[in-house]
Design a protein around this motif. Structure first.
Motif, PDB file in Angstrom:
ATOM      1  N   GLN A 203       0.821  -1.209   0.000  1.00  0.00           N
ATOM      2  CA  GLN A 203       0.000   0.000   0.000  1.00  0.00           C
ATOM      3  C   GLN A 203       0.856   1.261   0.000  1.00  0.00           C
ATOM      4  OE1 GLN A 203      -2.779  -1.541  -1.074  1.00  0.00           O
ATOM      5  NE2 GLN A 203      -3.872   0.050   0.033  1.00  0.00           N
ATOM      6  N   ILE A 204       1.967   1.221   0.720  1.00  0.00           N
ATOM      7  CA  ILE A 204       2.892   2.359   0.722  1.00  0.00           C
ATOM      8  C   ILE A 204       3.467   2.561  -0.678  1.00  0.00           C
ATOM      9  CG2 ILE A 204       5.120   3.189   1.580  1.00  0.00           C
ATOM     10  CD1 ILE A 204       4.412   1.835   4.262  1.00  0.00           C
ATOM     11  N   ALA A 205       3.815   1.451  -1.330  1.00  0.00           N
ATOM     12  CA  ALA A 205       4.357   1.540  -2.690  1.00  0.00           C
ATOM     13  C   ALA A 205       3.346   2.124  -3.661  1.00  0.00           C
ATOM     14  CB  ALA A 205       4.805   0.158  -3.162  1.00  0.00           C
ATOM     15  N   LYS A 206       2.076   1.814  -3.454  1.00  0.00           N
ATOM     16  CA  LYS A 206       1.017   2.319  -4.333  1.00  0.00           C
ATOM     17  C   LYS A 206       0.993   3.844  -4.354  1.00  0.00           C
ATOM     18  CE  LYS A 206      -3.196   2.040  -2.798  1.00  0.00           C
ATOM     19  NZ  LYS A 206      -3.607   3.464  -2.749  1.00  0.00           N
ATOM     20  N   ASP A 207       1.325   4.442  -3.220  1.00  0.00           N
ATOM     21  CA  ASP A 207       1.282   5.898  -3.095  1.00  0.00           C
ATOM     22  C   ASP A 207       2.659   6.547  -3.178  1.00  0.00           C
ATOM     23  OD1 ASP A 207      -1.512   5.840  -2.713  1.00  0.00           O
ATOM     24  OD2 ASP A 207      -1.237   5.340  -0.599  1.00  0.00           O
ATOM     25  N   THR A 208       3.658   5.785  -3.593  1.00  0.00           N
ATOM     26  CA  THR A 208       5.033   6.279  -3.642  1.00  0.00           C
ATOM     27  C   THR A 208       5.628   5.991  -5.009  1.00  0.00           C
ATOM     28  OG1 THR A 208       5.266   5.696  -1.298  1.00  0.00           O
ATOM     29  CG2 THR A 208       7.280   6.238  -2.497  1.00  0.00           C
ATOM     30  N   ILE A 209       6.120   6.991  -5.683  1.00  0.00           N
ATOM     31  CA  ILE A 209       6.748   6.742  -6.983  1.00  0.00           C
ATOM     32  C   ILE A 209       8.134   6.158  -6.754  1.00  0.00           C
ATOM     33  CG2 ILE A 209       5.438   8.566  -8.140  1.00  0.00           C
ATOM     34  CD1 ILE A 209       7.956  10.297  -8.053  1.00  0.00           C
ATOM     35  N   PRO A 210       8.558   5.210  -7.583  1.00  0.00           N
ATOM     36  CA  PRO A 210       9.849   4.557  -7.370  1.00  0.00           C
ATOM     37  C   PRO A 210      11.041   5.500  -7.468  1.00  0.00           C
ATOM     38  CG  PRO A 210       8.865   3.878  -9.453  1.00  0.00           C
ATOM     39  CD  PRO A 210       7.809   4.616  -8.702  1.00  0.00           C
ATOM     40  N   ASP A 211      10.874   6.647  -8.134  1.00  0.00           N
ATOM     41  CA  ASP A 211      11.969   7.616  -8.163  1.00  0.00           C
ATOM     42  C   ASP A 211      12.278   8.141  -6.769  1.00  0.00           C
ATOM     43  OD1 ASP A 211      12.405   7.442 -10.852  1.00  0.00           O
ATOM     44  OD2 ASP A 211      11.162   9.167 -11.378  1.00  0.00           O
ATOM     45  N   ASP A 212      11.252   8.170  -5.903  1.00  0.00           N
ATOM     46  CA  ASP A 212      11.457   8.613  -4.519  1.00  0.00           C
ATOM     47  C   ASP A 212      11.893   7.459  -3.628  1.00  0.00           C
ATOM     48  OD1 ASP A 212      10.734  11.192  -5.159  1.00  0.00           O
ATOM     49  OD2 ASP A 212       8.642  10.946  -4.541  1.00  0.00           O
ATOM     50  N   MET A 213      11.170   6.354  -3.728  1.00  0.00           N
ATOM     51  CA  MET A 213      11.516   5.178  -2.925  1.00  0.00           C
ATOM     52  C   MET A 213      11.022   3.933  -3.639  1.00  0.00           C
ATOM     53  SD  MET A 213      10.869   4.377   1.137  1.00  0.00           S
ATOM     54  CE  MET A 213       9.057   4.430   1.057  1.00  0.00           C
ATOM     55  N   GLN A 214      11.955   3.157  -4.154  1.00  0.00           N
ATOM     56  CA  GLN A 214      11.614   1.902  -4.822  1.00  0.00           C
ATOM     57  C   GLN A 214      11.384   0.831  -3.764  1.00  0.00           C
ATOM     58  OE1 GLN A 214      13.885   0.644  -8.389  1.00  0.00           O
ATOM     59  NE2 GLN A 214      14.293  -1.263  -7.281  1.00  0.00           N
ATOM     60  N   ILE A 215      10.293   0.080  -3.900  1.00  0.00           N
ATOM     61  CA  ILE A 215       9.878  -0.869  -2.862  1.00  0.00           C
ATOM     62  C   ILE A 215       9.604  -2.239  -3.460  1.00  0.00           C
ATOM     63  CG2 ILE A 215       8.132  -1.361  -1.108  1.00  0.00           C
ATOM     64  CD1 ILE A 215       7.618   1.659  -0.940  1.00  0.00           C
ATOM     65  N   ILE A 216      10.265  -3.256  -2.919  1.00  0.00           N
ATOM     66  CA  ILE A 216      10.059  -4.629  -3.385  1.00  0.00           C
ATOM     67  C   ILE A 216      10.052  -5.570  -2.186  1.00  0.00           C
ATOM     68  CG2 ILE A 216      11.103  -6.543  -4.682  1.00  0.00           C
ATOM     69  CD1 ILE A 216      12.221  -4.430  -6.607  1.00  0.00           C
ATOM     70  N   SER A 217       9.107  -6.517  -2.179  1.00  0.00           N
ATOM     71  CA  SER A 217       9.055  -7.566  -1.163  1.00  0.00           C
ATOM     72  C   SER A 217       9.439  -8.895  -1.803  1.00  0.00           C
ATOM     73  CB  SER A 217       7.646  -7.680  -0.565  1.00  0.00           C
ATOM     74  OG  SER A 217       7.286  -6.510   0.147  1.00  0.00           O
ATOM     75  N   PHE A 218      10.164  -9.727  -1.052  1.00  0.00           N
ATOM     76  CA  PHE A 218      10.515 -11.026  -1.634  1.00  0.00           C
ATOM     77  C   PHE A 218      10.616 -12.116  -0.570  1.00  0.00           C
ATOM     78  CE2 PHE A 218      14.753  -9.718  -0.326  1.00  0.00           C
ATOM     79  CZ  PHE A 218      15.478 -10.892  -0.133  1.00  0.00           C
ATOM     80  N   HIS A 219      10.310 -13.324  -1.006  1.00  0.00           N
ATOM     81  CA  HIS A 219      10.500 -14.523  -0.197  1.00  0.00           C
ATOM     82  C   HIS A 219      11.938 -14.988  -0.417  1.00  0.00           C
ATOM     83  CE1 HIS A 219      10.056 -18.497   1.491  1.00  0.00           C
ATOM     84  NE2 HIS A 219      10.261 -19.066   0.313  1.00  0.00           N
ATOM     85  N   PRO A 220      12.721 -15.182   0.653  1.00  0.00           N
ATOM     86  CA  PRO A 220      14.159 -15.457   0.486  1.00  0.00           C
ATOM     87  C   PRO A 220      14.506 -16.874   0.081  1.00  0.00           C
ATOM     88  CG  PRO A 220      13.580 -15.489   2.799  1.00  0.00           C
ATOM     89  CD  PRO A 220      12.333 -15.063   2.058  1.00  0.00           C
ATOM     90  N   GLY A 221      13.511 -17.768   0.049  1.00  0.00           N
ATOM     91  CA  GLY A 221      13.795 -19.168  -0.231  1.00  0.00           C
ATOM     92  C   GLY A 221      13.796 -19.975   1.061  1.00  0.00           C
ATOM     93  N   ALA A 222      14.098 -21.248   0.950  1.00  0.00           N
ATOM     94  CA  ALA A 222      14.152 -22.133   2.120  1.00  0.00           C
ATOM     95  C   ALA A 222      15.567 -22.128   2.666  1.00  0.00           C
ATOM     96  CB  ALA A 222      13.721 -23.539   1.729  1.00  0.00           C
ATOM     97  N   ILE A 223      15.801 -21.304   3.665  1.00  0.00           N
ATOM     98  CA  ILE A 223      17.138 -21.109   4.218  1.00  0.00           C
ATOM     99  C   ILE A 223      17.233 -21.785   5.584  1.00  0.00           C
ATOM    100  CG2 ILE A 223      18.918 -19.425   4.781  1.00  0.00           C
ATOM    101  CD1 ILE A 223      17.976 -19.300   1.884  1.00  0.00           C
ATOM    102  N   ALA A 224      18.322 -22.459   5.844  1.00  0.00           N
ATOM    103  CA  ALA A 224      18.525 -23.163   7.115  1.00  0.00           C
ATOM    104  C   ALA A 224      19.004 -22.183   8.180  1.00  0.00           C
ATOM    105  CB  ALA A 224      19.527 -24.294   6.944  1.00  0.00           C
ATOM    106  N   THR A 225      18.121 -21.302   8.607  1.00  0.00           N
ATOM    107  CA  THR A 225      18.462 -20.373   9.688  1.00  0.00           C
ATOM    108  C   THR A 225      18.448 -21.121  11.021  1.00  0.00           C
ATOM    109  OG1 THR A 225      16.146 -19.763  10.047  1.00  0.00           O
ATOM    110  CG2 THR A 225      17.391 -18.478   8.425  1.00  0.00           C
ATOM    111  N   GLU A 226      18.972 -20.473  12.054  1.00  0.00           N
ATOM    112  CA  GLU A 226      18.990 -21.085  13.386  1.00  0.00           C
ATOM    113  C   GLU A 226      17.575 -21.411  13.847  1.00  0.00           C
ATOM    114  OE1 GLU A 226      21.054 -18.707  16.194  1.00  0.00           O
ATOM    115  OE2 GLU A 226      22.900 -18.594  15.026  1.00  0.00           O
ATOM    116  N   GLU A 227      16.635 -20.499  13.578  1.00  0.00           N
ATOM    117  CA  GLU A 227      15.252 -20.696  13.991  1.00  0.00           C
ATOM    118  C   GLU A 227      14.640 -21.905  13.286  1.00  0.00           C
ATOM    119  OE1 GLU A 227      11.444 -20.204  15.646  1.00  0.00           O
ATOM    120  OE2 GLU A 227      13.396 -19.404  16.246  1.00  0.00           O
TER     121      GLU A 227
END
Length: 328
Positions: A203-227
């Motif tokens: 929703q923030i990205a919808k109201d923000t032009i990428p020239d001001d702030m480029q916004i991307i969300s991503f799933h990092p994959g199946a990573i063997a973190t400590e958790e």
């Protein structure tokens, strides 16, 4: 798991997202990474160091762990010939006072963050929502949703130098936000809050032009973190074909580049091949459907219209509002 019409699925870093590519250089930029002292966050810090960021600032709650991570990252910078400096700062992102102190500290030190990577999160209670209770569920919201809003606002409202060419927000989300029954089903608060935080960023990205702030969300994959390994048990995790943590690390660097601008406001997987995402059927779908790869209700979309508006009217209203936002 992949989009049906994607042919390639990466489990390790690949050349197109290599932080060593000149096109992905982070030279001159200061990068802030929440939860950058271990796991995925550490791999992301390593990626930005390889991309020659001016300064990489990692945030964590435990001083000894943060200090140790800084020492290791400084050594890794030397090994790859990077000029990046590395800082570690103590901050509990779920605590508003601690977060305010962190951003005030940057301002007092005359540091402007160019890239913010929202990586830190809590997994929440391992129990159904009604058994977790108000405090347990709400603490997960404070860590995973409120902190996302707090950090994003503070990042966006920094005093920007006249020469600054926009900012980059990279949100490490999770497929658990929509794969309700298969990914961490025993932790519904985690899935719910990752969905909510991704929608918030969208929703923030919808109201923000990428020239001001480029916004991307991503799933990092199946990573063997400590958790992850702690929840599964070390014996069980040994038999899981986890992804290389550097895949997420390199993808985060790519997401903070102009090449990723066409994904502004959308959610993708680090495992997906960026050339396939840009071209072919997926690229065409992105170009024509403003809601593709965004949070919504499965089976419903704005293009279907509503009892009050036809699909053509919805598109006309959307175009009018976008034009109004551009003018303001």
């Amino acid at each position: 798991m992949s989009l049906p019409n994607l042919q390639q699925f990466h489990k390790k870093p690949y050349p197109a997202i290599s932080p060593s590519r000149p096109e992905l250089s982070q030279e001159g930029r200061t990068v802030v990474i929440t939860g950058g002292n271990s796991g995925i966050g550490y791999a992301i810090a390593r990626g930005f160091i390889t991309a020659n960021a001016k300064c990489v600032i990692i945030i964590g709650r435990r001083p000894t762990v943060v200090d140790s991570a800084v020492v290791r990252l400084v050594e890794e910078a030397k090994q790859v010939g990077s000029k990046s400096t590395v800082q570690g700062r103590i901050c509990d992102i779920s605590d508003l006072a601690s977060a305010a102190a962190f951003w005030t500290g940057l301002q007092n030190d005359d540091i402007h963050a160019d890239v913010l990577v929202l990586n830190a999160a809590t997994s929440g209670p391992a129990a159904p929502i009604l058994e977790s209770g108000l405090d347990g569920v709400w603490a997960t919201f404070e860590a995973n949703v409120r902190s996302t809003l707090d950090f994003t606002i503070r990042f966006y409202q920094q005093s920007v130098p006249a020469s600054q060419k926009g900012m980059f927000l990279v949100n490490v989300s999770s497929c658990a936000g929509y794969m309700w029954n298969t990914m961490a089903p025993e932790r519904p608060s985690y899935a719910m809050t990752k969905n909510a935080s991704t929608l918030l960023i969208q929703q923030i990205a919808k109201d923000t032009i990428p020239d001001d702030m480029q916004i991307i969300s991503f799933h990092p994959g199946a990573i063997a973190t400590e958790e992850v390994t702690r929840r599964m048990g070390s014996d069980a995790s040994m038999n899981v074909p986890f992804d290389d943590e550097n895949l997420a690390g390199h993808f985060a660097v790519w997401a903070a580049s102009m090449e990723a601008r066409f994904l502004h406001g959308r959610f993708v997987w680090a495992n997906w091949d960026i050339e396939e995402i840009k071209s072919g059927d997926v690229g065409k779908h992105i170009a024509k459907d403003a809601n593709f790869l965004k949070v919504g209700i499965e089976g419903l979309s704005e293009s279907m219209g509503s009892p009050m508006l036809s699909s053509e009217q919805v598109e006309a209203v959307s175009a009018m509002l976008q034009e109004r936002r551009r003018k303001t």
